[in-house]
Design a protein around this motif. Structure first.
Motif, PDB file in Angstrom:
ATOM      1  N   THR A  80       0.806  -1.218   0.000  1.00  0.00           N
ATOM      2  CA  THR A  80       0.000   0.000   0.000  1.00  0.00           C
ATOM      3  C   THR A  80       0.842   1.273   0.000  1.00  0.00           C
ATOM      4  O   THR A  80       0.432   2.289  -0.555  1.00  0.00           O
ATOM      5  CB  THR A  80      -0.937   0.037   1.227  1.00  0.00           C
ATOM      6  N   ASP A  81       2.006   1.268   0.650  1.00  0.00           N
ATOM      7  CA  ASP A  81       2.795   2.484   0.839  1.00  0.00           C
ATOM      8  C   ASP A  81       1.905   3.566   1.463  1.00  0.00           C
ATOM      9  O   ASP A  81       1.276   3.337   2.477  1.00  0.00           O
ATOM     10  CB  ASP A  81       3.415   2.944  -0.475  1.00  0.00           C
ATOM     11  N   ASP A  82       1.802   4.729   0.826  1.00  0.00           N
ATOM     12  CA  ASP A  82       1.012   5.819   1.408  1.00  0.00           C
ATOM     13  C   ASP A  82      -0.365   5.952   0.770  1.00  0.00           C
ATOM     14  O   ASP A  82      -1.055   6.941   0.975  1.00  0.00           O
ATOM     15  CB  ASP A  82       1.762   7.142   1.258  1.00  0.00           C
ATOM     16  N   ARG A  83      -0.778   4.955  -0.014  1.00  0.00           N
ATOM     17  CA  ARG A  83      -2.060   5.065  -0.716  1.00  0.00           C
ATOM     18  C   ARG A  83      -3.242   4.843   0.233  1.00  0.00           C
ATOM     19  O   ARG A  83      -3.256   3.896   1.012  1.00  0.00           O
ATOM     20  CB  ARG A  83      -2.145   4.044  -1.850  1.00  0.00           C
ATOM     21  N   GLN A  84      -4.227   5.728   0.140  1.00  0.00           N
ATOM     22  CA  GLN A  84      -5.434   5.618   0.944  1.00  0.00           C
ATOM     23  C   GLN A  84      -6.503   4.838   0.186  1.00  0.00           C
ATOM     24  O   GLN A  84      -6.634   4.972  -1.028  1.00  0.00           O
ATOM     25  CB  GLN A  84      -5.957   7.014   1.298  1.00  0.00           C
ATOM     26  N   ALA A 108       7.499 -16.915  -8.174  1.00  0.00           N
ATOM     27  CA  ALA A 108       7.359 -15.477  -7.944  1.00  0.00           C
ATOM     28  C   ALA A 108       6.005 -15.018  -8.464  1.00  0.00           C
ATOM     29  O   ALA A 108       5.610 -15.352  -9.584  1.00  0.00           O
ATOM     30  CB  ALA A 108       8.479 -14.717  -8.631  1.00  0.00           C
ATOM     31  N   VAL A 109       5.286 -14.256  -7.649  1.00  0.00           N
ATOM     32  CA  VAL A 109       3.995 -13.700  -8.036  1.00  0.00           C
ATOM     33  C   VAL A 109       4.092 -12.182  -7.931  1.00  0.00           C
ATOM     34  O   VAL A 109       4.348 -11.643  -6.849  1.00  0.00           O
ATOM     35  CB  VAL A 109       2.856 -14.223  -7.146  1.00  0.00           C
ATOM     36  N   ASP A 110       3.928 -11.502  -9.045  1.00  0.00           N
ATOM     37  CA  ASP A 110       3.952 -10.041  -9.078  1.00  0.00           C
ATOM     38  C   ASP A 110       2.523  -9.507  -9.107  1.00  0.00           C
ATOM     39  O   ASP A 110       1.663 -10.070  -9.794  1.00  0.00           O
ATOM     40  CB  ASP A 110       4.673  -9.526 -10.332  1.00  0.00           C
ATOM     41  N   VAL A 111       2.290  -8.412  -8.398  1.00  0.00           N
ATOM     42  CA  VAL A 111       0.992  -7.749  -8.388  1.00  0.00           C
ATOM     43  C   VAL A 111       1.210  -6.261  -8.610  1.00  0.00           C
ATOM     44  O   VAL A 111       2.161  -5.672  -8.084  1.00  0.00           O
ATOM     45  CB  VAL A 111       0.264  -7.994  -7.048  1.00  0.00           C
ATOM     46  N   TRP A 112       0.340  -5.640  -9.416  1.00  0.00           N
ATOM     47  CA  TRP A 112       0.377  -4.186  -9.584  1.00  0.00           C
ATOM     48  C   TRP A 112      -1.022  -3.694  -9.936  1.00  0.00           C
ATOM     49  O   TRP A 112      -1.800  -4.409 -10.548  1.00  0.00           O
ATOM     50  CB  TRP A 112       1.419  -3.764 -10.626  1.00  0.00           C
ATOM     51  N   LEU A 128       1.658   0.239  -4.567  1.00  0.00           N
ATOM     52  CA  LEU A 128       0.741  -0.754  -5.133  1.00  0.00           C
ATOM     53  C   LEU A 128       1.423  -1.651  -6.166  1.00  0.00           C
ATOM     54  O   LEU A 128       0.809  -2.070  -7.153  1.00  0.00           O
ATOM     55  CB  LEU A 128      -0.504  -0.067  -5.713  1.00  0.00           C
ATOM     56  N   ARG A 129       2.684  -1.950  -5.905  1.00  0.00           N
ATOM     57  CA  ARG A 129       3.452  -2.930  -6.687  1.00  0.00           C
ATOM     58  C   ARG A 129       4.248  -3.787  -5.718  1.00  0.00           C
ATOM     59  O   ARG A 129       4.778  -3.282  -4.723  1.00  0.00           O
ATOM     60  CB  ARG A 129       4.424  -2.249  -7.655  1.00  0.00           C
ATOM     61  N   GLY A 130       4.349  -5.067  -6.009  1.00  0.00           N
ATOM     62  CA  GLY A 130       5.146  -5.917  -5.145  1.00  0.00           C
ATOM     63  C   GLY A 130       5.234  -7.330  -5.658  1.00  0.00           C
ATOM     64  O   GLY A 130       4.520  -7.726  -6.584  1.00  0.00           O
ATOM     65  N   THR A 131       6.126  -8.097  -5.050  1.00  0.00           N
ATOM     66  CA  THR A 131       6.377  -9.490  -5.416  1.00  0.00           C
ATOM     67  C   THR A 131       6.381 -10.337  -4.159  1.00  0.00           C
ATOM     68  O   THR A 131       6.885  -9.912  -3.118  1.00  0.00           O
ATOM     69  CB  THR A 131       7.732  -9.641  -6.131  1.00  0.00           C
ATOM     70  N   GLN A 132       5.805 -11.517  -4.252  1.00  0.00           N
ATOM     71  CA  GLN A 132       5.884 -12.507  -3.185  1.00  0.00           C
ATOM     72  C   GLN A 132       6.306 -13.841  -3.775  1.00  0.00           C
ATOM     73  O   GLN A 132       6.084 -14.114  -4.965  1.00  0.00           O
ATOM     74  CB  GLN A 132       4.536 -12.665  -2.487  1.00  0.00           C
ATOM     75  N   ILE A 133       6.915 -14.680  -2.948  1.00  0.00           N
ATOM     76  CA  ILE A 133       7.348 -16.017  -3.353  1.00  0.00           C
ATOM     77  C   ILE A 133       6.467 -17.029  -2.642  1.00  0.00           C
ATOM     78  O   ILE A 133       6.295 -16.961  -1.413  1.00  0.00           O
ATOM     79  CB  ILE A 133       8.824 -16.264  -2.990  1.00  0.00           C
ATOM     80  N   ARG A 139       1.312 -20.941  -1.432  1.00  0.00           N
ATOM     81  CA  ARG A 139       0.513 -19.740  -1.188  1.00  0.00           C
ATOM     82  C   ARG A 139       1.380 -18.497  -0.979  1.00  0.00           C
ATOM     83  O   ARG A 139       2.531 -18.576  -0.588  1.00  0.00           O
ATOM     84  CB  ARG A 139      -0.374 -19.934   0.039  1.00  0.00           C
ATOM     85  N   CYS A 140       0.763 -17.347  -1.229  1.00  0.00           N
ATOM     86  CA  CYS A 140       1.357 -16.063  -0.875  1.00  0.00           C
ATOM     87  C   CYS A 140       0.232 -15.049  -0.692  1.00  0.00           C
ATOM     88  O   CYS A 140      -0.879 -15.236  -1.191  1.00  0.00           O
ATOM     89  CB  CYS A 140       2.374 -15.590  -1.908  1.00  0.00           C
ATOM     90  N   THR A 141       0.510 -13.973   0.028  1.00  0.00           N
ATOM     91  CA  THR A 141      -0.514 -13.006   0.402  1.00  0.00           C
ATOM     92  C   THR A 141      -0.044 -11.590   0.120  1.00  0.00           C
ATOM     93  O   THR A 141       1.118 -11.243   0.385  1.00  0.00           O
ATOM     94  CB  THR A 141      -0.852 -13.138   1.898  1.00  0.00           C
ATOM     95  N   PHE A 142      -0.967 -10.763  -0.382  1.00  0.00           N
ATOM     96  CA  PHE A 142      -0.713  -9.343  -0.583  1.00  0.00           C
ATOM     97  C   PHE A 142      -1.726  -8.524   0.211  1.00  0.00           C
ATOM     98  O   PHE A 142      -2.910  -8.851   0.239  1.00  0.00           O
ATOM     99  CB  PHE A 142      -0.826  -8.974  -2.064  1.00  0.00           C
ATOM    100  N   HIS A 143      -1.245  -7.459   0.832  1.00  0.00           N
ATOM    101  CA  HIS A 143      -2.103  -6.507   1.523  1.00  0.00           C
ATOM    102  C   HIS A 143      -2.092  -5.219   0.713  1.00  0.00           C
ATOM    103  O   HIS A 143      -1.045  -4.601   0.527  1.00  0.00           O
ATOM    104  CB  HIS A 143      -1.599  -6.268   2.943  1.00  0.00           C
ATOM    105  N   THR A 144      -3.264  -4.818   0.244  1.00  0.00           N
ATOM    106  CA  THR A 144      -3.349  -3.694  -0.668  1.00  0.00           C
ATOM    107  C   THR A 144      -4.635  -2.913  -0.380  1.00  0.00           C
ATOM    108  O   THR A 144      -5.132  -2.919   0.753  1.00  0.00           O
ATOM    109  CB  THR A 144      -3.278  -4.185  -2.135  1.00  0.00           C
ATOM    110  N   ILE A 145      -5.170  -2.221  -1.367  1.00  0.00           N
ATOM    111  CA  ILE A 145      -6.449  -1.521  -1.249  1.00  0.00           C
ATOM    112  C   ILE A 145      -7.314  -1.894  -2.448  1.00  0.00           C
ATOM    113  O   ILE A 145      -6.810  -2.405  -3.464  1.00  0.00           O
ATOM    114  CB  ILE A 145      -6.277   0.006  -1.196  1.00  0.00           C
ATOM    115  N   VAL A 146      -8.598  -1.630  -2.340  1.00  0.00           N
ATOM    116  CA  VAL A 146      -9.487  -1.806  -3.495  1.00  0.00           C
ATOM    117  C   VAL A 146      -9.087  -0.775  -4.549  1.00  0.00           C
ATOM    118  O   VAL A 146      -8.977   0.416  -4.244  1.00  0.00           O
ATOM    119  CB  VAL A 146     -10.955  -1.609  -3.084  1.00  0.00           C
TER     120      VAL A 146
END
Length: 232
Positions: A80-84, A108-112, A128-133, A139-146
């Motif tokens: 998320t960084d500073d995104r509301q 590797a799973v990339d999300v943006w 709102l960009r990141g990678t998980q292994i 499994r892997c998990t991302f915490h982001t916003i809608v």
């Protein structure tokens, strides 16, 4: 920066056969099915979303990464960084369809995605960009916003699966339109004029939305969803 090209860089439709035995016969398939999570979670948001569950057998489409994928390899779960915006947890499961849906560890799973204003990070920003292994349980998990909306495109989250240094599969995930209409009445999304049909304007959504739409469930002050990606 906004992604404004609605045309995919590549398309490949495949049939997901019901059951593990059927899936294993698809030697070159990419399949994805959505699943909800804990129904006992409580939240001020709606938790029952008609039509949000993906069927077991679906015809789905693989989409290219689009013009704004950045190969950053910034390994982190919280992007998320500073995104509301409304918090959203996305759990991925990655399996090998050609090996009886064997869990795929170490992929590797990339999300943006866009932020609430419909903008993508650029010029050194990485929100709102990141990678998980994937772990030993695939499994892997991302915490982001809608994500917010932009252009005539349905709000979406891009993902790319890289099981090794030579192959990759890219696609994107959508949200149920009824849920989007509810969430977009809240800040910070409500600072803009909400489209009457967040999803219905997008030909990609009309073509493959049924197989790529998440089934979010309430999770505290936000939502969560799970998605299983099968690759050959």
């Amino acid at each position: 920066m906004r992604e404004n090209d609605p045309s995919p860089t590549s398309r490949r439709a495949v049939l997901l056969a019901a059951g593990t035995a059927g899936v294993a016969t698809l030697a070159s398939a990419f399949v994805a099915t959505a699943a909800g999570n804990d129904p006992e979670q409580t939240s001020p948001f709606p938790s029952s979303l008609p039509g949000a569950t993906t069927p077991a057998c679906v015809l789905t489409t693989v989409w290219g990464a689009g013009p704004y994928y950045l190969d950053l390899d910034r390994v982190r779960s919280d992007i998320t960084d500073d995104r509301q915006g409304i918090p959203f947890r996305l759990d991925f499961t990655i399996v090998r369809t050609s090996q009886g849906c064997r869990p795929l560890e170490g992929a590797a799973v990339d999300v943006w995605q866009a932020d609430a204003a419909g903008d993508y990070s650029s010029n050194g920003a990485t929100y709102l960009r990141g990678t998980q292994i994937t772990d030993h349980a695939d499994r892997c998990t991302f915490h982001t916003i809608v994500p917010g909306w932009y252009a005539e495109l349905a709000p979406h989250i891009h993902f790319k699966v890289r099981p090794d240094n030579h192959t990759e599969t890219s696609s994107q995930l959508f949200f149920p339109e009824d849920l989007l209409k509810e969430l977009y009445t809240r800040r910070p999304y409500a600072q803009r004029q909400v489209p009457e049909q967040p999803n219905g304007r997008d030909d990609r959504y009309r073509a493959s939305g049924a197989s790529l739409t998440l089934a979010p469930t309430a999770d505290g002050d936000g939502y969560r969803a799970a998605y299983t990606v099968g690759i050959a």
